[in-house]
Design a protein around this motif. Structure first.
Motif, PDB file in Angstrom:
ATOM      1  N   LEU A   1       0.863  -1.186   0.000  1.00 42.94           N
ATOM      2  CA  LEU A   1       0.000   0.000   0.000  1.00 42.94           C
ATOM      3  C   LEU A   1       0.902   1.239   0.000  1.00 42.94           C
ATOM      4  N   ASP A   2       1.016   1.843  -1.171  1.00 43.59           N
ATOM      5  CA  ASP A   2       1.924   2.955  -1.427  1.00 43.59           C
ATOM      6  C   ASP A   2       1.171   4.271  -1.226  1.00 43.59           C
ATOM      7  N   VAL A   3       1.745   5.173  -0.411  1.00 43.45           N
ATOM      8  CA  VAL A   3       1.128   6.491  -0.206  1.00 43.45           C
ATOM      9  C   VAL A   3       2.085   7.621  -0.606  1.00 43.45           C
ATOM     10  N   GLN A   4       3.111   7.294  -1.355  1.00 37.95           N
ATOM     11  CA  GLN A   4       4.021   8.246  -2.002  1.00 37.95           C
ATOM     12  C   GLN A   4       4.992   8.905  -1.032  1.00 37.95           C
ATOM     13  N   TRP A   5       4.563   9.943  -0.337  1.00 39.77           N
ATOM     14  CA  TRP A   5       5.451  10.675   0.567  1.00 39.77           C
ATOM     15  C   TRP A   5       4.916  10.658   1.999  1.00 39.77           C
ATOM     16  N   ARG A   6       5.822  10.607   2.954  1.00 38.86           N
ATOM     17  CA  ARG A   6       5.453  10.652   4.366  1.00 38.86           C
ATOM     18  C   ARG A   6       5.057  12.067   4.762  1.00 38.86           C
ATOM     19  N   THR A   7       3.965  12.192   5.492  1.00 44.52           N
ATOM     20  CA  THR A   7       3.600  13.433   6.171  1.00 44.52           C
ATOM     21  C   THR A   7       3.396  13.100   7.637  1.00 44.52           C
ATOM     22  N   ASP A   8       3.363  14.106   8.482  1.00 45.85           N
ATOM     23  CA  ASP A   8       3.126  13.849   9.901  1.00 45.85           C
ATOM     24  C   ASP A   8       1.767  13.183  10.105  1.00 45.85           C
ATOM     25  N   HIS A   9       0.782  13.618   9.320  1.00 47.64           N
ATOM     26  CA  HIS A   9      -0.553  13.023   9.426  1.00 47.64           C
ATOM     27  C   HIS A   9      -0.514  11.545   9.075  1.00 47.64           C
ATOM     28  N   LEU A  10       0.117  11.198   7.969  1.00 49.59           N
ATOM     29  CA  LEU A  10       0.184   9.794   7.564  1.00 49.59           C
ATOM     30  C   LEU A  10       1.026   8.973   8.544  1.00 49.59           C
ATOM     31  N   ALA A  11       2.099   9.578   9.057  1.00 48.08           N
ATOM     32  CA  ALA A  11       2.926   8.865  10.031  1.00 48.08           C
ATOM     33  C   ALA A  11       2.126   8.521  11.279  1.00 48.08           C
ATOM     34  N   SER A  12       1.192   9.401  11.655  1.00 47.05           N
ATOM     35  CA  SER A  12       0.366   9.132  12.835  1.00 47.05           C
ATOM     36  C   SER A  12      -0.558   7.940  12.625  1.00 47.05           C
ATOM     37  N   LEU A  13      -0.772   7.567  11.352  1.00 51.35           N
ATOM     38  CA  LEU A  13      -1.624   6.416  11.033  1.00 51.35           C
ATOM     39  C   LEU A  13      -0.814   5.128  10.852  1.00 51.35           C
ATOM     40  N   GLY A  14       0.508   5.230  10.972  1.00 45.87           N
ATOM     41  CA  GLY A  14       1.349   4.038  10.868  1.00 45.87           C
ATOM     42  C   GLY A  14       2.211   3.963   9.637  1.00 45.87           C
ATOM     43  N   VAL A  15       2.210   5.015   8.802  1.00 46.73           N
ATOM     44  CA  VAL A  15       3.016   5.016   7.577  1.00 46.73           C
ATOM     45  C   VAL A  15       4.504   5.043   7.915  1.00 46.73           C
ATOM     46  N   VAL A  16       5.283   4.268   7.167  1.00 46.60           N
ATOM     47  CA  VAL A  16       6.735   4.219   7.329  1.00 46.60           C
ATOM     48  C   VAL A  16       7.375   4.505   5.970  1.00 46.60           C
ATOM     49  N   GLU A  17       8.710   4.660   5.984  1.00 49.70           N
ATOM     50  CA  GLU A  17       9.432   4.945   4.750  1.00 49.70           C
ATOM     51  C   GLU A  17      10.338   3.782   4.358  1.00 49.70           C
ATOM     52  N   LEU A  18      10.454   3.579   3.049  1.00 46.59           N
ATOM     53  CA  LEU A  18      11.373   2.602   2.486  1.00 46.59           C
ATOM     54  C   LEU A  18      12.364   3.319   1.581  1.00 46.59           C
ATOM     55  N   THR A  19      13.566   2.768   1.448  1.00 51.17           N
ATOM     56  CA  THR A  19      14.492   3.281   0.446  1.00 51.17           C
ATOM     57  C   THR A  19      13.991   2.873  -0.935  1.00 51.17           C
ATOM     58  N   ARG A  20      14.585   3.455  -1.961  1.00 51.37           N
ATOM     59  CA  ARG A  20      14.201   3.068  -3.323  1.00 51.37           C
ATOM     60  C   ARG A  20      14.403   1.572  -3.549  1.00 51.37           C
ATOM     61  N   ARG A  21      15.528   1.055  -3.107  1.00 56.56           N
ATOM     62  CA  ARG A  21      15.796  -0.368  -3.332  1.00 56.56           C
ATOM     63  C   ARG A  21      14.826  -1.246  -2.538  1.00 56.56           C
ATOM     64  N   GLU A  22      14.523  -0.845  -1.324  1.00 55.24           N
ATOM     65  CA  GLU A  22      13.547  -1.609  -0.537  1.00 55.24           C
ATOM     66  C   GLU A  22      12.185  -1.578  -1.212  1.00 55.24           C
ATOM     67  N   TYR A  23      11.799  -0.390  -1.697  1.00 52.58           N
ATOM     68  CA  TYR A  23      10.504  -0.279  -2.374  1.00 52.58           C
ATOM     69  C   TYR A  23      10.484  -1.111  -3.648  1.00 52.58           C
ATOM     70  N   ALA A  24      11.551  -1.050  -4.434  1.00 53.35           N
ATOM     71  CA  ALA A  24      11.599  -1.810  -5.683  1.00 53.35           C
ATOM     72  C   ALA A  24      11.472  -3.306  -5.422  1.00 53.35           C
ATOM     73  N   ALA A  25      12.111  -3.785  -4.359  1.00 52.32           N
ATOM     74  CA  ALA A  25      12.017  -5.208  -4.022  1.00 52.32           C
ATOM     75  C   ALA A  25      10.599  -5.566  -3.605  1.00 52.32           C
ATOM     76  N   ARG A  26       9.988  -4.722  -2.784  1.00 56.19           N
ATOM     77  CA  ARG A  26       8.604  -4.976  -2.364  1.00 56.19           C
ATOM     78  C   ARG A  26       7.652  -4.907  -3.552  1.00 56.19           C
ATOM     79  N   LEU A  27       7.910  -3.981  -4.469  1.00 61.17           N
ATOM     80  CA  LEU A  27       7.058  -3.838  -5.648  1.00 61.17           C
ATOM     81  C   LEU A  27       7.106  -5.093  -6.510  1.00 61.17           C
ATOM     82  N   THR A  28       8.290  -5.615  -6.744  1.00 61.94           N
ATOM     83  CA  THR A  28       8.423  -6.847  -7.538  1.00 61.94           C
ATOM     84  C   THR A  28       7.623  -7.978  -6.914  1.00 61.94           C
ATOM     85  N   GLU A  29       7.699  -8.110  -5.615  1.00 61.80           N
ATOM     86  CA  GLU A  29       6.945  -9.144  -4.904  1.00 61.80           C
ATOM     87  C   GLU A  29       5.444  -8.908  -5.024  1.00 61.80           C
TER      88      GLU A  29
END
Length: 237
Positions: A183-211
């Motif tokens: 579940l991709d939400v593009q960029w982290r904001t304080d509001h989204l972080a309060s809901l549990g959003v975290v950040e991935l590096t590009r390589r981490e995201y690319a690996a998760r995307l392939t899966e």
């Protein structure tokens, strides 16, 4: 037809500027272009100039919401009990509300609306809606490809309604393939972080995307299922 991968100007993440979220300018917002971009980790934003083509982003730090980690407050649970979740019953109204020019920092223009309406008509873009007493009070829209749901924007007309729609989306994605869904939400904001959003590096995201792309669509976005109404908003029920 989708453009070849090489048309995006990079063949590997190492080709991207490690300090710049913007990776390309050009192309269009036709369905094939959009789908090819999402499959490579990119998403578009309008340039703000009618004479300049779209900007394409692959954030250095990508925001995602782990399905098991959404933070649900007591007030959100109470709000969720007063609303009904529907899927794809009011896509045009949802994207129009998200693109309301009166919203601060609005970025959705006519070209974006037209592009994602086309994707919706083809079964790739979807709305998750929060309804109360027969009235649309909030919602979100995004693109679903296999196990990827790329959230684009959300809106609310009642307290917590956009968060209830997000909670409903998380519930719909929690199936036997939940561990592989993204579940991709593009960029982290304080509001989204309060809901549990975290950040991935590009390589981490690319690996998760392939899966994620290797697993099937959730039932909610399967064209054979048709529009879904009255689905539970999950933990708030």
């Amino acid at each position: 037809m989708e453009p070849p991968a090489s048309s995006w100007g990079f063949d590997d993440l190492a080709d991207l500027d490690p300090a710049d979220d913007l990776v390309a300018i050009g192309a269009d917002l036709r369905p094939g272009t959009l789908l090819a971009a999402y499959r490579r980790g990119l998403f578009p934003m309008p340039s703000g100039d009618a004479h300049t083509p779209p900007y394409w982003f692959f954030p250095v730090r990508r925001a995602v919401l782990p399905l098991e980690a959404m933070v649900v407050s007591r007030s959100l649970r109470r709000s969720a009990r007063t609303m009904e979740i529907r899927v794809d019953t009011a896509f045009d109204e949802v994207i129009a509300a998200c693109g309301d020019p009166r919203r601060p920092d609005g970025w959705i223009d006519e070209g974006v609306v037209a592009g994602y309406q086309q994707l919706h008509e083809l079964g790739w873009a979807h709305s998750v809606e929060a309804w109360r007493d027969g009235e649309l009070v909030g919602g979100l829209y995004g693109v679903a490809i296999g196990g990827l749901f790329a959230g684009e924007s959300m809106f609310h007309r009642a307290t917590d309604a956009s968060k209830v729609a997000l909670l409903g989306l998380v519930s719909l994605l929690r199936d036997e393939h939940a561990d592989c869904r993204l579940l991709d939400v593009q960029w982290r904001t304080d509001h989204l972080a309060s809901l549990g959003v975290v950040e991935l590096t590009r390589r981490e995201y690319a690996a998760r995307l392939t899966e994620a792309l290797a697993v099937p669509l959730p039932r909610a976005f399967d064209g054979d299922a048709g529009p879904l109404m009255g689905r539970s908003a999950g933990p708030g029920e």
